[in-house]
Design an enzyme around this catalytic site. Structure first.
Site, short mmCIF file in Angstrom:
data_model
loop_
_atom_site.label_atom_id
_atom_site.label_comp_id
_atom_site.label_asym_id
_atom_site.label_seq_id
_atom_site.Cartn_x
_atom_site.Cartn_y
_atom_site.Cartn_z
N ASP A 1 -57.58 28.01 42.58
CA ASP A 1 -57.33 27.97 41.14
C ASP A 1 -57.16 29.38 40.58
OD1 ASP A 1 -60.21 27.81 41.87
OD2 ASP A 1 -60.52 28.22 39.76
N ASP B 1 -70.99 26.01 28.56
CA ASP B 1 -70.97 26.25 27.12
C ASP B 1 -69.59 26.67 26.61
OD1 ASP B 1 -70.71 28.92 27.90
OD2 ASP B 1 -72.80 29.42 27.50
N GLY B 2 -68.64 26.92 27.52
CA GLY B 2 -67.29 27.26 27.10
C GLY B 2 -67.13 28.66 26.55
N LYS C 1 -59.69 33.27 26.40
CA LYS C 1 -60.73 33.05 27.41
C LYS C 1 -62.09 33.25 26.76
CE LYS C 1 -61.97 34.61 32.11
NZ LYS C 1 -61.56 35.52 33.20
#
Length: 486
Positions: free
Chosen positions: A250, A123-124, A111
């Protein structure tokens, strides 16, 4: 490479519309700041090999271990009631699956490992504070006996990430029974991809409900299994004063594990309306709303399974509604059984619900600390009521309730023992979590984090040498909002 993972990647064998293959994006300077050696050993990993520079490189995403099939999983989701048909792993990657020493299959998941095609402009990356929060709270939940994903490692990246300000970047390695979510089913239902929906349901049955495969209607059995697990899980959250904070579809697993520790928190003073998430402006996921929202999420899962439940829509709806009707009684039984044990009643009777509700009402009216009140009941049952009475602004409110409670306990064999096993002495208090994060982020000092983790590993033990960890916050220490870090 000395650190080996015996991967067996069943999810990667599904068709490629279930995910996008991608490797983590390398970072500047991997540094391991947390490593869960006991969990690594339980997973059959070489803890010694992973605790050094090689482990830092793996857990930061710079080194992909042999046998990994790194991929970003596709899923959709209702986020605060609004449906997003394409979410997916925007800053996370499934490295693969391992079989632990107990024979159970678990995902190894990064993660904060960089941008993916699901990043939607993000930006991940992840920042250190929220990754430490997830490590603290997920490991505390495991010690408390609540089904949960686990934290295997946190690695700093040596790179700054811009949120409200520049913050140190980090990657969390998460371990889960699986990362299949309600939103995973919604993704394919939104595309009317019934072939993929059936493949996913069959995969979930094989992984989490193998007995359902032998049922007359395997997909109805799968739905009932998920409903039962989530009913128990949410009841367990309420027993310890936990507020998830972002119960989107989710973030609800098929496995029944708690997942995604973003703006989550534990209550101090008992108030069923407590909201501590900075993004939950309307209180959708307040403490007392969590059962209702779990049922709402499960209804969304049932909708996705309708084509599999029966050929005729009317028959499918009847099956789905029958399954959903199981949630309320399952939750109520788990809720009252757990709270009965918290007040020393091992074998609950129907009339005990009134005793439980009366105590909770008085606690809310008096501003009683949730954790300390229940922990003090064991001493009160043995004749020392001082600590319990001290939690009530008006101690007479406790005394008048306790008279009937003590009369009820005369029918129990070992009420104090039941209470001490059901009521933690220590929880991850928000102000302590925040202090540990601030020390790590602002001063590169991980000693408060490490000390907190050590104390929370034994939540049901009285630790008189660590009273600062059980005390509620002073007024100036209160943390009233938590953040997800995205």
């Amino acid at each position: 490479m000395s650190a080996r993972f015996s991967f067996d990647n069943s999810y990667a064998r599904l068709p490629e519309r279930f995910y996008i293959r991608q490797e983590p994006i390398a970072v500047a300077a991997p540094r391991l700041v947390f490593f869960n050696a006991p969990l690594a050993e339980a997973l059959g990993l070489d803890a010694a090999a992973l605790s050094g520079a090689e482990g830092a490189a793996i857990f930061a995403g710079n080194l992909v271990p042999g046998g990994a099939e790194s991929l970003a999983m596709a899923y959709a989701g209702h986020q605060f009631g609004g449906f997003s048909p394409r979410l997916g792993d925007g800053r996370a990657l499934l490295l693969g699956e391992v079989i632990g020493r107990d024979g159970q299959r678990r995902d190894i998941h990064l993660k904060g490992s960089g941008r993916t095609p699901f990043s939607r402009g993000g930006d991940g990356r992840a920042v250190l504070g929220p990754m430490l929060r997830e490590a603290i709270i997920s490991e505390a939940m495991a010690a408390l006996g609540v089904p949960t994903t686990r934290a295997l490692a946190v690695a700093m990246t040596g790179e700054a990430v811009l949120r409200e300000r520049l913050q140190p970047g980090a990657v969390l390695t998460r371990v889960a029974a699986s990362h299949i979510r309600v939103g995973s089913f919604q993704y394919f239902a939104a595309r009317d991809d019934q072939e993929a929906l059936k493949l996913l349901a069959d995969f979930a049955i094989a992984r989490h409900d193998p007995a359902a495969a032998e049922a007359e209607n395997p997909y109805a059995a799968l739905l009932s299994g998920v409903i039962a697990r989530q009913a128990r899980l949410v009841a367990q959250w309420l027993h310890i004063g936990f507020i998830h904070g972002v119960m989107n579809t989710d973030n609800m697993t098929i496995s029944g594990e708690t997942i995604d520790y973003g703006p989550c928190a534990f209550m101090d003073a008992y108030d069923p309306g407590t909201v501590l998430s900075s993004i939950d402006h309307g209180g959708r996921y307040a403490y007392a709303n969590q059962p209702r929202m779990a049922q709402w999420n499960l209804a969304r899962l049932a909708e996705t399974l309708l084509p599999l439940l029966a050929e005729q829509e009317e028959a499918a709806l009847e099956i789905a509604q029958a399954a959903l009707s199981e949630f309320a009684p399952a939750f109520e039984a788990a809720y009252y059984d757990g709270f009965a044990r918290k007040i020393g009643i091992a074998d609950r009777s129907a009339e005990d619900a009134a005793l439980i509700e009366d105590l909770l009402r008085r606690m809310a009216e008096q501003g009683a600390d949730f954790t300390l009140t229940f922990r003090a009941l064991a001493d009160a049952a043995e004749g020392d009521s001082d600590a319990a009475r001290a939690q009530f602004g008006d101690p007479a409110a406790f005394d008048s309730w306790a008279a009937g409670w003590r009369a009820r306990l005369t029918r129990e064999a070992a009420p104090a023992q039941v209470m001490r096993a059901s009521n933690p002495a220590l929880i991850p208090r928000n102000h302590l979590v925040e202090a540990a994060i601030r020390a790590a982020e602002d001063r590169d000092d991980f000693r408060p984090f490490e000390a907190l983790m050590a104390v929370l590993a034994r939540p049901y033990e009285d630790q008189p040498q660590n009273t600062q960890y059980s005390a509620p916050p002073k007024p100036e220490e209160r943390v009233l909002a938590t953040f997800c870090g995205t």
